[in-house]
Design an enzyme around this catalytic site. Structure first.
Site, short mmCIF file in Angstrom:
data_model
loop_
_atom_site.label_atom_id
_atom_site.label_comp_id
_atom_site.label_asym_id
_atom_site.label_seq_id
_atom_site.Cartn_x
_atom_site.Cartn_y
_atom_site.Cartn_z
N SER A 105 6.07 12.10 22.22
CA SER A 105 6.88 13.16 21.60
C SER A 105 8.27 13.32 22.21
CB SER A 105 6.14 14.49 21.71
OG SER A 105 5.90 14.82 23.08
N ARG A 106 8.47 12.75 23.40
CA ARG A 106 9.78 12.92 24.06
C ARG A 106 10.14 11.64 24.80
NH1 ARG A 106 9.71 16.54 28.11
NH2 ARG A 106 7.48 16.93 28.16
N VAL B 154 -4.22 13.39 27.79
CA VAL B 154 -4.79 12.08 28.16
C VAL B 154 -5.67 12.16 29.41
CG1 VAL B 154 -2.93 10.70 27.13
CG2 VAL B 154 -2.76 11.39 29.53
N TYR C 291 3.11 9.89 42.73
CA TYR C 291 3.59 9.13 41.57
C TYR C 291 3.59 7.63 41.86
CZ TYR C 291 6.90 8.13 37.71
OH TYR C 291 7.53 7.65 36.58
P1 NAP Z 1 9.25 12.86 29.56
O1 NAP Z 1 10.57 12.84 28.91
O2 NAP Z 1 8.95 13.91 30.56
O3 NAP Z 1 8.11 12.87 28.41
C1 NAP Z 1 6.78 12.90 28.79
C2 NAP Z 1 5.90 12.74 27.56
O4 NAP Z 1 4.54 12.66 28.01
C3 NAP Z 1 5.97 13.92 26.62
O5 NAP Z 1 5.80 13.43 25.30
C4 NAP Z 1 4.76 14.77 27.03
O6 NAP Z 1 4.24 15.55 25.98
C5 NAP Z 1 3.78 13.67 27.37
N1 NAP Z 1 2.71 14.09 28.27
C6 NAP Z 1 2.79 14.56 29.54
N2 NAP Z 1 1.57 14.81 30.03
C7 NAP Z 1 0.69 14.50 29.05
C8 NAP Z 1 -0.72 14.53 28.95
N3 NAP Z 1 -1.49 14.96 29.97
N4 NAP Z 1 -1.30 14.14 27.79
C9 NAP Z 1 -0.55 13.72 26.75
N5 NAP Z 1 0.78 13.65 26.79
C10 NAP Z 1 1.40 14.03 27.93
O7 NAP Z 1 8.97 11.48 30.32
P2 NAP Z 1 9.70 10.04 30.19
O8 NAP Z 1 10.84 10.01 31.11
O9 NAP Z 1 9.90 9.70 28.77
O10 NAP Z 1 8.57 9.11 30.85
C11 NAP Z 1 7.62 8.42 30.06
C12 NAP Z 1 6.85 7.49 30.97
O11 NAP Z 1 7.75 6.60 31.62
C13 NAP Z 1 6.08 8.21 32.10
O12 NAP Z 1 4.86 7.56 32.33
C14 NAP Z 1 6.99 8.03 33.29
O13 NAP Z 1 6.26 8.09 34.49
C15 NAP Z 1 7.56 6.66 33.02
N6 NAP Z 1 8.83 6.40 33.69
C16 NAP Z 1 9.92 7.17 33.43
C17 NAP Z 1 11.11 6.88 34.10
C18 NAP Z 1 12.36 7.68 33.85
O14 NAP Z 1 13.34 7.47 34.59
N7 NAP Z 1 12.41 8.56 32.87
C19 NAP Z 1 11.16 5.84 35.02
C20 NAP Z 1 10.02 5.09 35.27
C21 NAP Z 1 8.86 5.38 34.58
P3 NAP Z 1 4.56 17.16 25.87
O15 NAP Z 1 5.99 17.25 25.48
O16 NAP Z 1 3.63 17.68 24.84
O17 NAP Z 1 4.31 17.71 27.25
#
Ligand code: NAP
Length: 243
Positions: free
Chosen positions: A10-11, A60, A154
């Site tokens: 969703s985000r 999840v 993490y």
């Molecule tokens: P984000 O913008 O915070 O979005 C997180 C997403 O995960 C949202 O859609 C949220 O849904 C959902 N979510 C969180 N907890 C959940 C749960 N228990 N069950 C189902 N959905 C859940 O994060 P992002 O930056 O896009 O990151 C996405 C992935 O990439 C993560 O695994 C993160 O660790 C990884 N990552 C990110 C970065 C970075 O720099 N951004 C770098 C390395 C890895 P709701 O809105 O409903 O809460």
């Protein structure tokens, strides 16, 4: 019909993955935990671009919720299966180890690692039974490769996900299922919006954060037939930050 399930769709990165996969002609299941407005926006955008999507709300990290939601979906779609699984849902609860509350340790591990286990175990049997197999992409992180101070929870969760990726890839390779991990560095999203961007950018050789769409393009490739012989890999996407 072959569907994609994007957890945390969703985000941020997950949202971009939903749009990319739907542009590839794949119907997408957008999973999320709580933010109905953001999930609805992704659904509307997919549909406005000619794609097809459904919302699938569950935590999840909650095995009962995962099972109930996926059982219900399978009952409503007897002729379809989820051939593309993007285990992307993840959270950050950063703290120095000596100050880290137990709950923050468990919540981060539960979302990234147990979430991967609950969802993947549930969907694997159908993927293994179909002759067209499937593609699983796990969203790891630079933190899982290098380890980041202030992120022991993490980093542990993402390193474990990388180990699981390599093990599972070998288990299911003969059934035409690929399992890979993507390890982003700093990507623009809600997860990183409270970080000191200007300071951190200076550490990145490309001098910028990545865009969710750049990560999504890599996930799209790993879900394509062109990537059919790639499995058990961890592919970094970090602007040269860590090689
Ligand atoms: P984000 O913008 O915070 O979005 C997180 C997403 O995960 C949202 O859609 C949220 O849904 C959902 N979510 C969180 N907890 C959940 C749960 N228990 N069950 C189902 N959905 C859940 O994060 P992002 O930056 O896009 O990151 C996405 C992935 O990439 C993560 O695994 C993160 O660790 C990884 N990552 C990110 C970065 C970075 O720099 N951004 C770098 C390395 C890895 P709701 O809105 O409903 O809460």
């Amino acid at each position: 019909m072959k569907y994609a399930l994007v957890t945390g769709g969703s985000r941020g990165i997950g949202r971009a993955v939903c749009l990319t996969l739907s542009q590839m002609g794949i119907p997408v299941l957008i999973n999320y935990q709580s933010n109905d407005t953001a999930a609805r926006e992704v659904l509307d955008t997919v549909v406005s671009r000619g794609g097809s999507a459904e919302l699938l709300k569950f935590d999840v990290g909650n095995e009962q919720e995962v099972s109930a939601a996926l059982d219900a979906w399978e009952q409503n779609h007897p002729d379809d299966y989820i051939a593309y699984l993007i285990n992307n849902a993840g959270i950050r609860r950063d703290n120095l180890m000596f100050m880290m509350p137990e709950q923050d340790w468990h919540d981060v591990i539960n979302t990234s690692l147990n979430g991967f286990y609950y969802v993947t175990r549930k969907l694997l049997p159908k993927m293994l039974m179909r002759k067209h197999g499937g593609h699983i992409v796990n969203m790891a992180s630079l933190s899982g490769l290098k380890g980041m101070p202030g992120q022991t929870n993490y980093s542990a969760a993402k390193a474990a996900l990388i180990g699981a990726t390599k093990a599972l890839a070998q288990e299911v390779a003969s059934r035409n299922v690929t399992v890979n991990a993507v390890a982003p560095g700093f990507i623009e999203s809600d997860m990183t919006k409270d970080l000191p961007v200007e300071d951190l950018k200076k550490m990145v050789p490309m001098n910028r954060f990545g865009k969710p769409e750049e990560v999504a393009a890599l996930v799209g490739f790993l879900c394509s037939d062109a990537a059919g012989y790639i499995t058990g890999e961890v592919i970094s996407i970090n602007g040269g930050l860590y090689t």
